[in-house]
Design a protein around this motif. Structure first.
Motif, PDB file in Angstrom:
ATOM      1  N   MET A  53       0.840  -1.193   0.000  1.00  0.00           N
ATOM      2  CA  MET A  53       0.000   0.000   0.000  1.00  0.00           C
ATOM      3  C   MET A  53       0.875   1.243   0.000  1.00  0.00           C
ATOM      4  O   MET A  53       2.005   1.222   0.472  1.00  0.00           O
ATOM      5  CB  MET A  53      -0.891   0.027   1.256  1.00  0.00           C
ATOM      6  N   PRO A  54       0.375   2.354  -0.530  1.00  0.00           N
ATOM      7  CA  PRO A  54       1.143   3.597  -0.420  1.00  0.00           C
ATOM      8  C   PRO A  54       1.264   3.961   1.046  1.00  0.00           C
ATOM      9  O   PRO A  54       0.291   3.939   1.781  1.00  0.00           O
ATOM     10  CB  PRO A  54       0.271   4.608  -1.188  1.00  0.00           C
ATOM     11  N   VAL A  55       2.470   4.265   1.483  1.00  0.00           N
ATOM     12  CA  VAL A  55       2.680   4.590   2.896  1.00  0.00           C
ATOM     13  C   VAL A  55       2.097   5.959   3.197  1.00  0.00           C
ATOM     14  O   VAL A  55       2.364   6.932   2.500  1.00  0.00           O
ATOM     15  CB  VAL A  55       4.189   4.580   3.233  1.00  0.00           C
ATOM     16  N   LEU A  56       1.278   5.997   4.236  1.00  0.00           N
ATOM     17  CA  LEU A  56       0.688   7.278   4.636  1.00  0.00           C
ATOM     18  C   LEU A  56       1.780   8.192   5.155  1.00  0.00           C
ATOM     19  O   LEU A  56       2.587   7.788   6.004  1.00  0.00           O
ATOM     20  CB  LEU A  56      -0.340   7.063   5.747  1.00  0.00           C
ATOM     21  N   PRO A  57       1.845   9.421   4.676  1.00  0.00           N
ATOM     22  CA  PRO A  57       2.857  10.346   5.188  1.00  0.00           C
ATOM     23  C   PRO A  57       2.535  10.721   6.614  1.00  0.00           C
ATOM     24  O   PRO A  57       1.393  10.711   7.036  1.00  0.00           O
ATOM     25  CB  PRO A  57       2.721  11.565   4.266  1.00  0.00           C
ATOM     26  N   LYS A  58       3.577  11.052   7.373  1.00  0.00           N
ATOM     27  CA  LYS A  58       3.347  11.533   8.732  1.00  0.00           C
ATOM     28  C   LYS A  58       2.785  12.936   8.643  1.00  0.00           C
ATOM     29  O   LYS A  58       3.404  13.842   8.115  1.00  0.00           O
ATOM     30  CB  LYS A  58       4.649  11.543   9.531  1.00  0.00           C
ATOM     31  N   ILE A  59       1.562  13.081   9.131  1.00  0.00           N
ATOM     32  CA  ILE A  59       0.840  14.334   8.955  1.00  0.00           C
ATOM     33  C   ILE A  59       1.005  15.206  10.171  1.00  0.00           C
ATOM     34  O   ILE A  59       0.736  14.788  11.291  1.00  0.00           O
ATOM     35  CB  ILE A  59      -0.661  14.062   8.734  1.00  0.00           C
ATOM     36  N   MET A  60       1.478  16.411   9.961  1.00  0.00           N
ATOM     37  CA  MET A  60       1.566  17.360  11.063  1.00  0.00           C
ATOM     38  C   MET A  60       0.167  17.876  11.366  1.00  0.00           C
ATOM     39  O   MET A  60      -0.646  18.075  10.465  1.00  0.00           O
ATOM     40  CB  MET A  60       2.468  18.537  10.686  1.00  0.00           C
ATOM     41  N   ALA A  61      -0.115  18.056  12.649  1.00  0.00           N
ATOM     42  CA  ALA A  61      -1.447  18.526  13.036  1.00  0.00           C
ATOM     43  C   ALA A  61      -1.713  19.896  12.444  1.00  0.00           C
ATOM     44  O   ALA A  61      -0.911  20.808  12.569  1.00  0.00           O
ATOM     45  CB  ALA A  61      -1.558  18.580  14.566  1.00  0.00           C
ATOM     46  N   GLN A  62      -2.857  19.996  11.796  1.00  0.00           N
ATOM     47  CA  GLN A  62      -3.250  21.257  11.175  1.00  0.00           C
ATOM     48  C   GLN A  62      -4.513  21.773  11.845  1.00  0.00           C
ATOM     49  O   GLN A  62      -5.342  20.991  12.314  1.00  0.00           O
ATOM     50  CB  GLN A  62      -3.521  21.046   9.673  1.00  0.00           C
ATOM     51  N   PRO A  63      -4.719  23.089  11.894  1.00  0.00           N
ATOM     52  CA  PRO A  63      -5.948  23.624  12.472  1.00  0.00           C
ATOM     53  C   PRO A  63      -7.157  23.127  11.693  1.00  0.00           C
ATOM     54  O   PRO A  63      -7.148  23.137  10.468  1.00  0.00           O
ATOM     55  CB  PRO A  63      -5.773  25.147  12.324  1.00  0.00           C
ATOM     56  N   THR A  64      -8.154  22.638  12.376  1.00  0.00           N
ATOM     57  CA  THR A  64      -9.384  22.178  11.756  1.00  0.00           C
ATOM     58  C   THR A  64     -10.547  22.737  12.553  1.00  0.00           C
ATOM     59  O   THR A  64     -10.373  23.259  13.658  1.00  0.00           O
ATOM     60  CB  THR A  64      -9.466  20.639  11.758  1.00  0.00           C
ATOM     61  N   PRO A  65     -11.792  22.568  12.044  1.00  0.00           N
ATOM     62  CA  PRO A  65     -12.941  23.078  12.787  1.00  0.00           C
ATOM     63  C   PRO A  65     -13.061  22.489  14.182  1.00  0.00           C
ATOM     64  O   PRO A  65     -13.709  23.046  15.043  1.00  0.00           O
ATOM     65  CB  PRO A  65     -14.120  22.655  11.902  1.00  0.00           C
ATOM     66  N   ALA A  66     -12.409  21.322  14.422  1.00  0.00           N
ATOM     67  CA  ALA A  66     -12.531  20.690  15.735  1.00  0.00           C
ATOM     68  C   ALA A  66     -11.546  21.246  16.747  1.00  0.00           C
ATOM     69  O   ALA A  66     -11.570  20.869  17.905  1.00  0.00           O
ATOM     70  CB  ALA A  66     -12.327  19.176  15.609  1.00  0.00           C
ATOM     71  N   ASP A  67     -10.628  22.128  16.319  1.00  0.00           N
ATOM     72  CA  ASP A  67      -9.654  22.689  17.254  1.00  0.00           C
ATOM     73  C   ASP A  67     -10.374  23.427  18.378  1.00  0.00           C
ATOM     74  O   ASP A  67     -11.399  24.068  18.173  1.00  0.00           O
ATOM     75  CB  ASP A  67      -8.710  23.671  16.553  1.00  0.00           C
ATOM     76  N   THR A  68      -9.819  23.338  19.576  1.00  0.00           N
ATOM     77  CA  THR A  68     -10.481  23.944  20.724  1.00  0.00           C
ATOM     78  C   THR A  68     -10.338  25.457  20.720  1.00  0.00           C
ATOM     79  O   THR A  68      -9.234  25.979  20.643  1.00  0.00           O
ATOM     80  CB  THR A  68      -9.904  23.352  22.033  1.00  0.00           C
ATOM     81  N   PRO A  69     -11.454  26.187  20.745  1.00  0.00           N
ATOM     82  CA  PRO A  69     -11.390  27.645  20.805  1.00  0.00           C
ATOM     83  C   PRO A  69     -10.694  28.093  22.079  1.00  0.00           C
ATOM     84  O   PRO A  69     -10.673  27.365  23.080  1.00  0.00           O
ATOM     85  CB  PRO A  69     -12.873  28.065  20.807  1.00  0.00           C
ATOM     86  N   ILE A  76      -0.489   1.928  11.403  1.00  0.00           N
ATOM     87  CA  ILE A  76      -1.237   2.165  10.172  1.00  0.00           C
ATOM     88  C   ILE A  76      -0.349   1.971   8.948  1.00  0.00           C
ATOM     89  O   ILE A  76      -0.771   1.405   7.928  1.00  0.00           O
ATOM     90  CB  ILE A  76      -1.833   3.592  10.166  1.00  0.00           C
ATOM     91  N   ALA A  77       0.904   2.425   9.029  1.00  0.00           N
ATOM     92  CA  ALA A  77       1.820   2.336   7.896  1.00  0.00           C
ATOM     93  C   ALA A  77       2.169   0.887   7.557  1.00  0.00           C
ATOM     94  O   ALA A  77       2.503   0.583   6.406  1.00  0.00           O
ATOM     95  CB  ALA A  77       3.096   3.126   8.187  1.00  0.00           C
ATOM     96  N   ILE A  78       2.101  -0.012   8.533  1.00  0.00           N
ATOM     97  CA  ILE A  78       2.421  -1.426   8.300  1.00  0.00           C
ATOM     98  C   ILE A  78       1.272  -2.153   7.616  1.00  0.00           C
ATOM     99  O   ILE A  78       1.486  -3.100   6.839  1.00  0.00           O
ATOM    100  CB  ILE A  78       2.760  -2.116   9.639  1.00  0.00           C
TER     101      ILE A  78
END
Length: 282
Positions: A1-17, A233-235
């Motif tokens: 499978m294509p290895v999922l890149p390590k994703i840096m946390a990005q601001p999303t609507p779920a971020d705590t105000p 997940i990558a494995i």
């Protein structure tokens, strides 16, 4: 499978105000996890492992992993504000509290979960596997996957031990020479009924330094938790990752519900006992 890149946390609507408590954030986050669980189950049920539908599964896996990353980003923000409270989280039940390791789940738990679910699915489809049929789920792990999981487990156990030792040293520092001298000085001041403004400043400074050490440990433990999840997940193949994420969400959600139910039953039983004995707390 294509290895999922390590994703840096990005601001999303779920971020705590800024003004939202972490309790409120957690309530929303766990509702979102339940929604993702339904999507994962649907994807698993609709999957045909003889066809290449990775293009459908990978974006879903990516969103679920981002959801975990968002949790740790928000948690990290709150750890900077009040690290000590993260060791006694009020948003978790007493049952969950009993199994916490440095403010969260033990990273090797992810690997134990993987092996447990793999065994369950293997037993359920042992007949198909004996006939040479592939199941595509966690009961169908390849030898090279098992080797990589075993290597990951050894690495994670070592890193857990390092952090556990750091935690022990940090806890033991509460009785180091400086703290004993400070506690003696303040105790003497109390006995003499003298003013201690300067000592108050020393106390705050000493406690702040201890809290800084605990905050650093929390960040390191959370990093290891997220890194372990991403490594598992990558494995896995995409459909195996879906089954793993389903098992992880089900275990987390059910333990949270069971713990809350036990807490409510305990409160109800305590209230009934106080009423029966005439004990009332104003």
């Amino acid at each position: 499978m294509p290895v999922l890149p390590k994703i840096m946390a990005q601001p999303t609507p779920a971020d705590t105000p800024p003004r939202e408590t972490f309790n409120k954030f957690f309530e929303r986050w766990i509702c979102e996890q339940n929604s993702y669980l339904e999507q994962l189950v649907t994807a698993a049920n609709n999957h045909n492992h003889q066809n290449d539908d990775d293009a459908v599964l990978l974006p879903l896996i990516d969103r679920v992993v981002r959801h975990y990353e968002n949790y740790y980003q928000a948690k990290s923000d709150w750890e900077r504000r009040d690290a000590i409270s993260m060791f006694t989280p009020t948003w978790r039940s007493k049952l969950e509290d009993a199994f916490l390791w440095i403010g969260g789940w033990r990273p090797t738990l992810a690997i134990h979960l993987l092996y447990s679910k793999s065994g369950i699915q293997l037993e359920a489809k042992i007949g198909d596997l004996m006939r040479g049929l592939t199941t595509g789920d966690l009961g169908d792990l390849a030898p090279n996957q098992i080797k990589r999981i075993d290597d990951l487990q050894k690495k994670t156990i070592h890193e857990e031990r390092v952090l556990t030792e750091k935690l022990a040293k940090q806890q033991e520092s509460m009785a180091d020479r400086s703290m004993v001298e400070l506690s003696s000085a303040v105790s003497e001041m109390i006995r003499n009924e003298s003013s201690g403004g300067e000592d108050d400043e020393k106390v705050e400074s000493a406690l702040d330094s201890k809290e800084d050490g605990m905050e650093e440990l929390l960040h390191m433990a959370d990093d290891l938790r997220l890194e372990t999840l991403q490594a598992v997940i990558a494995i896995l193949t995409p459909i195996q990752a879906v089954h793993f994420l389903i098992a992880a969400a089900e275990l987390h959600l059910r333990l949270h519900e069971w713990g809350e139910k036990r807490d409510m039953n305990t409160v109800s039983a305590s209230g009934a006992l106080n009423h029966a004995t005439g004990l009332h707390v104003s």
